[in-house]
Design a protein around this motif. Structure first.
Motif, PDB file in Angstrom:
ATOM      1  N   ILE A 162       0.829  -1.209   0.000  1.00  0.00           N
ATOM      2  CA  ILE A 162       0.000   0.000   0.000  1.00  0.00           C
ATOM      3  C   ILE A 162       0.865   1.262   0.000  1.00  0.00           C
ATOM      4  O   ILE A 162       0.523   2.274  -0.607  1.00  0.00           O
ATOM      5  CB  ILE A 162      -0.988  -0.014   1.193  1.00  0.00           C
ATOM      6  CG1 ILE A 162      -2.093   1.013   0.951  1.00  0.00           C
ATOM      7  CG2 ILE A 162      -0.303   0.231   2.522  1.00  0.00           C
ATOM      8  CD1 ILE A 162      -3.235   0.882   1.926  1.00  0.00           C
ATOM      9  N   CYS A 197       0.135   3.921  -2.982  1.00  0.00           N
ATOM     10  CA  CYS A 197      -0.789   4.932  -2.456  1.00  0.00           C
ATOM     11  C   CYS A 197      -0.164   6.330  -2.436  1.00  0.00           C
ATOM     12  O   CYS A 197       1.034   6.490  -2.159  1.00  0.00           O
ATOM     13  CB  CYS A 197      -1.241   4.537  -1.053  1.00  0.00           C
ATOM     14  SG  CYS A 197      -2.605   5.540  -0.451  1.00  0.00           S
ATOM     15  N   ASP A 198      -0.987   7.322  -2.712  1.00  0.00           N
ATOM     16  CA  ASP A 198      -0.562   8.720  -2.637  1.00  0.00           C
ATOM     17  C   ASP A 198      -0.097   9.043  -1.218  1.00  0.00           C
ATOM     18  O   ASP A 198      -0.708   8.623  -0.233  1.00  0.00           O
ATOM     19  CB  ASP A 198      -1.733   9.634  -3.027  1.00  0.00           C
ATOM     20  CG  ASP A 198      -1.289  11.077  -3.206  1.00  0.00           C
ATOM     21  OD1 ASP A 198      -1.151  11.762  -2.183  1.00  0.00           O
ATOM     22  OD2 ASP A 198      -1.094  11.497  -4.350  1.00  0.00           O
ATOM     23  N   VAL A 251      -1.863   7.835   2.400  1.00  0.00           N
ATOM     24  CA  VAL A 251      -1.395   6.553   2.900  1.00  0.00           C
ATOM     25  C   VAL A 251      -1.562   6.416   4.412  1.00  0.00           C
ATOM     26  O   VAL A 251      -1.950   5.359   4.933  1.00  0.00           O
ATOM     27  CB  VAL A 251       0.069   6.302   2.470  1.00  0.00           C
ATOM     28  CG1 VAL A 251       1.027   7.259   3.152  1.00  0.00           C
ATOM     29  CG2 VAL A 251       0.457   4.852   2.774  1.00  0.00           C
ATOM     30  N   LEU A 256      -5.339   5.919   5.288  1.00  0.00           N
ATOM     31  CA  LEU A 256      -5.821   4.639   4.777  1.00  0.00           C
ATOM     32  C   LEU A 256      -5.240   3.479   5.574  1.00  0.00           C
ATOM     33  O   LEU A 256      -5.944   2.540   5.953  1.00  0.00           O
ATOM     34  CB  LEU A 256      -5.429   4.506   3.296  1.00  0.00           C
ATOM     35  CG  LEU A 256      -6.056   3.355   2.518  1.00  0.00           C
ATOM     36  CD1 LEU A 256      -7.557   3.362   2.641  1.00  0.00           C
ATOM     37  CD2 LEU A 256      -5.632   3.422   1.059  1.00  0.00           C
ATOM     38  N   CYS A 308      -6.580  -0.168  -4.327  1.00  0.00           N
ATOM     39  CA  CYS A 308      -5.727   0.277  -5.427  1.00  0.00           C
ATOM     40  C   CYS A 308      -6.641   0.821  -6.533  1.00  0.00           C
ATOM     41  O   CYS A 308      -6.972   0.126  -7.491  1.00  0.00           O
ATOM     42  CB  CYS A 308      -4.870  -0.889  -5.930  1.00  0.00           C
ATOM     43  SG  CYS A 308      -3.701  -0.405  -7.218  1.00  0.00           S
ATOM     44  N   THR A 368      -6.511   6.739  -5.290  1.00  0.00           N
ATOM     45  CA  THR A 368      -5.505   6.473  -4.250  1.00  0.00           C
ATOM     46  C   THR A 368      -4.093   6.336  -4.827  1.00  0.00           C
ATOM     47  O   THR A 368      -3.115   6.483  -4.092  1.00  0.00           O
ATOM     48  CB  THR A 368      -5.838   5.189  -3.499  1.00  0.00           C
ATOM     49  OG1 THR A 368      -5.835   4.084  -4.408  1.00  0.00           O
ATOM     50  CG2 THR A 368      -7.186   5.286  -2.814  1.00  0.00           C
ATOM     51  N   GLN A 423      -0.646   7.142  -6.390  1.00  0.00           N
ATOM     52  CA  GLN A 423       0.160   8.358  -6.458  1.00  0.00           C
ATOM     53  C   GLN A 423       0.436   8.732  -7.912  1.00  0.00           C
ATOM     54  O   GLN A 423       0.619   7.876  -8.772  1.00  0.00           O
ATOM     55  CB  GLN A 423       1.465   8.159  -5.700  1.00  0.00           C
ATOM     56  CG  GLN A 423       2.286   6.969  -6.131  1.00  0.00           C
ATOM     57  CD  GLN A 423       3.525   6.808  -5.288  1.00  0.00           C
ATOM     58  OE1 GLN A 423       4.277   7.772  -5.109  1.00  0.00           O
ATOM     59  NE2 GLN A 423       3.743   5.610  -4.752  1.00  0.00           N
TER      60      GLN A 423
END
Length: 872
Positions: free
Chosen positions: A16, A20-21, A25, A28, A59, A63, A65
């Protein structure tokens, strides 16, 4: 314990964190960790699995990046470039690409099948509103010898005492699985399959009621709720509420109509529910109905208060068992609780009320699927590594113009994923072809249909990406790590272990798997064949068993009608069929001793019809005395009760502990196989039927035209019973069905071995083609120097022959060890694994492999050396 050890595995968090951005992150991860802490109470494995699913599900575009700009090229432009390059590479190498795509497609079809299957299994009973608070009581029955039977059923007593005396139990539901009855309304009589259920049924389960009040529909005795299909059978479109059925001497009032049963429930499929109050009313004078030890027929569910944990309820059960077991000396009972969500898949308890799907069987299927997928992935890896020599120029050019190792790695991984995606499309067509056979031959479970749902698309795509990454990672790493200055070196000669090339290791692995699977299929079939031909100690040939279990017909009248047919030599009745995994237990007393035995209640003709032999005494007298029935026992009962000789038991009287009936010994049996070969033989007996309804009529027949005879038998049946269908099957066929599991294993291993062999041979073909193409100059020089075609074939093939021989050396002892130690150990009587089981399949694979290799090398050896040298 460190705090971090209580959380999910670190590698799941890294996934993750990777996609993830950065702004999302932390939040989340925090939410997912909270869910993890809640789920871990139900087990770490379950919590880890759910956490991983959540990581994959999040994903999503919002979310992920944002990709960085690589020079003047955006991320999507880069993907477009990768796509074009990959398509060109696939098109340039049609043979190798086709082998990879077909190999992956064949194996991925099994993966698609398993994804769909697991998806349906995890959907069982998910629609019930109170599913998280519903627990089913299971029983562990332990006898004096320490043998344990794990039952899904329990006693009515347990449900009653929990409801009356223990706090935190919001409600209790009791179900009996079989309440099939003939119902008559006006001039129409039909048989309905049903269950008994107490009044709280609809408080537990969220089955939709169409008509009637679910709160009161099952309160009173002699009330029934019909499904919509059953209601239409009798009343078509008319409302059945308040109408009265006749069943024997009883009258039943219809109090409700519910939607038809969905397939994704652990309950057996039924057409009607009869109130459990009816069952209580009919058994009010029976001491055994609600006794502590009557754990074989009833199923108890608990609806726990929101503040009551399952551990608390298990503590109640432990306290009850401790108190009650002190009063008994022949057996002990303990109990466990299983949440509704964990019934399917489950642990494989006996006496389930519906379909039984064991985690153990699922794990076996997953392992076999994984092995097949790994074989196909290694096939891709092998061919890709072998072709690396042809792609070094491409890698060199990319690196010279400034491509980083990460970009080269990404290119080759993208190509592998693209090939995997193409294979996924083909695999779906194969999946549709093999699905019916999988459901019928492998699963063979009620309610499993493998329907397609839209959410499956996400799992299929994820599966294709994972397969592509796994298959393409090693070749991509090999090519991407090469330095531009040494890029022209032969990457296919990369050493994995000292003295072995990577390519050889992968080929050996593939053929080891193929050989092990086909040996396994051979052993499973030989055990199945041995089991069905084993001497059971009784006659089964030409014995036709007519199913009487759902009919109240007059058995003696039916026997009289059948006796009029010249093809019928004899007939007898019984409550079970020995050797078919059907078991009945009975407690008997003799003087101060007692014993639990397996028994079959039969009529006076049974022992003669089945040609059962005795060591002492004889069968049943045709007439029995008042308050006294006859019993034929085996030698183990003689030993348990201390009779020195079988003759000493003749004439002794036992007592049926369940009903107090006296049983006089009239004979002692020789060895007799009442159960399948997987069970240890325990004390067993035949009891002369003194009033219990028979479930089977055994008919000894002799005819040259069995089809015509079956018509005559059905006509005789119709003269006695016009309501129920004629259901008859030959005993030999039923004995074979008792070992259908091993026939299924044989078919499964044969199917998987054919897939593994096909994939391996395709890979071997690709490697053989590559090897001959890369050694054209050597072949030409050798031919010019006088080498014959025979010598060239041997030189080119000996490396492959050595690898296949090594595969056989590994596969034979491996398959032998697994079956001898883990599989056949379940059987009390089993085959001895020898050369007949181990060698034929291996020799067949070796022969086919040699033909594949020999064909390519022979073609190369026949080529004109002048043409080859000119091309060089």
């Amino acid at each position: 314990m460190k705090e971090e050890s209580k959380g999910p595995p670190r590698w799941m968090n890294r996934i993750i964190e990777f996609y993830c951005d950065k702004d999302l992150v932390e939040d989340l991860q925090g939410d997912l960790h909270e869910y993890y802490a809640r789920n871990i109470k139900k087990g770490r494995l379950r919590a880890n699995f759910i956490f991983l699913l959540d990581v994959i599900k999040f994903c999503r575009p919002y979310t992920i990046q944002k990709p960085k700009i690589l020079g003047q090229m955006t991320f999507f432009n880069l993907l477009g470039n990768y796509f074009k390059t990959s398509i060109r590479s696939i098109a340039r190498n049609k043979l190798f690409s086709s082998i990879n795509i077909i190999g992956l497609a064949v194996s991925m079809s099994i993966g698609v099948l398993m994804i769909t299957y697991l998806s349906q299994l995890f959907d069982y009973d998910e629609f019930h509103e109170n599913k998280e608070r519903i627990y089913k009581v299971g029983t562990l029955y332990t006898d004096n010898d320490g043998d344990v039977i794990d039952l899904a059923s329990t006693s009515v007593y347990i449900g009653d005492i929990l409801k009356e005396d223990y706090p935190g139990i919001e409600d209790v539901l009791t179900i009996q699985g079989w309440a099939d009855k003939d119902f008559t309304f006006e001039d129409k009589t039909l048989q309905l399959e049903g269950i008994y259920a107490s009044a709280s049924f609809y408080d537990f389960f969220s089955f939709e009621m169409v008509e009637g009040d679910p709160e009161t529909a099952l309160n009173e005795p002699f009330t029934v709720v019909l499904t919509e299909s059953a209601a239409r059978k009798f009343f078509e479109d008319e409302s059945p509420i308040g109408k009265v059925f006749e069943s024997g001497e009883d009258l039943y009032t219809i109090t409700g109509v519910m939607k038809d049963m969905p397939s994704n429930t652990h309950l057996r499929s039924f057409e009607m529910i009869e109130s459990f109050a009816t069952r209580r009313h009919k058994a009010k004078n029976s001491k055994g109905f609600s006794s502590w030890g009557n754990v074989w027929n009833y199923h108890v569910y608990l609806l726990l208060d929101e503040n009551t944990s399952p551990e608390t309820a298990e503590g109640y059960l432990e306290a009850i068992a401790l108190e009650e077991n002190e009063k008994r000396d022949r057996y002990s009972l303990t109990f466990d609780l299983v949440n509704l969500a964990n019934l399917i898949p489950g642990t494989g308890k006996s006496n389930n009320i519906g379909p039984s799907i064991k985690w153990n069987d699922i794990n076996k299927l997953l392992i076999l699927t994984g092995i097949i997928l790994i074989t196909a992935c290694f096939n891709y890896t092998n061919l890709s590594v072998a072709r690396s020599l042809r792609r070094v120029k491409e890698v060199g050019v990319r690196k010279v113009v400034g491509a980083t190792r990460k970009q080269v790695l990404s290119q080759f991984l993208f190509e592998a994923i693209l090939i995997s995606a193409i294979a996924l499309i083909l695999s779906f067509g194969l999946y549709l072809m093999i699905k019916p056979g999988f459901i019928k031959e492998v699963i063979d479970s009620e309610g499993v249909e493998l329907p397609f749902r839209m959410n499956h698309i996400f799992w299929y795509i994820s599966f294709a990406i994972i397969v592509g990454l796994f298959a393409g990672l090693l070749p991509a790493m090999i090519l991407s790590k090469l330095k531009a200055i040494s890029i022209l070196k032969d990457a296919s000669r990369l050493k994995l272990f000292k003295g072995l090339t990577l390519r050889k290791v992968l080929i050996v692995f593939q053929f080891t798997v193929s050989m092990a699977l086909i040996i396994s299929a051979t052993i499973a079939y030989r055990q199945y064949e041995f089991s069905i031909n084993y001497d059971l100690g009784f006659r089964s040939e030409n014995v036709l068993n007519i199913n009487l279990s759902d009919s109240d017909l007059d058995v003696e009248m039916l026997k009289t009608e059948l006796a009029k047919l010249p093809e019928v030599l004899n007939s007898s009745s019984a409550i079970m069929l020995p050797g078919t995994q059907s078991l009945y237990m009975l407690d008997i007393h003799y003087k101060a001793d007692s014993l639990g035995i397996f028994y079959n209640m039969v009529d006076a003709d049974y022992l003669n019809l089945h040609e059962i032999s005795y060591t002492a005494g004889e069968g049943f007298p045709l007439e029995r005395k008042d308050s006294l029935a006859y019993i034929v026992i085996d030698e183990k009962i003689c030993e348990k009760f201390g009779f020195e000789n079988p003759e000493d038991a003749i004439g002794e009287v036992f007592t049926n502990a369940n009903d107090g009936y006296r049983l006089q010994v009239s004979g002692v049996l020789k060895n007799y196989q009442y159960a399948d070969l997987q069970n240890e033989l325990g004390p067993t007996a035949f009891v002369q039927n003194y009033g219990r309804r028979a479930y089977y009529l055994n008919v000894l027949v002799k005819s040259d035209n069995m089809i015509a005879l079956m018509d005559k038998l059905e006509e005789a049946w119709r003269s006695v019973d016009k309501v129920h269908p004629f259901d008859a099957e030959f005993y030999d066929d039923q004995l074979q069905e008792a070992y259908a599991e091993y026939k299924t294993i044989f078919r499964l291993f044969t199917f998987l071995s054919l897939i593994a062999i096909s994939v391996s041979l395709m890979g071997l073909l690709g490697i053989a083609v590559f090897t001959t193409e890369s050694r054209t100059k050597e072949i030409s020089v050798r031919k010019v120097l006088g080498a014959s075609e025979k010598n060239l074939v041997f030189i080119l093939s000996k490396g492959f022959i050595m690898m296949i021989a090594i595969s056989a050396i590994i596969a034979i002892p491996l398959a032998y060890y697994v079956f001898d130690t883990y599989v056949l150990v379940e059987f009390r009587e089993r085959i001895s694994i020898g050369a007949l089981e181990l060698l034929p399949g291996v020799m067949l694979i070796i022969l086919v492999a040699l033909v594949t290799i020999g064909g390519q090398t022979l073609r190369a050896s026949k080529t004109n050396p002048a043409d080859m040298l000119r091309n060089e």
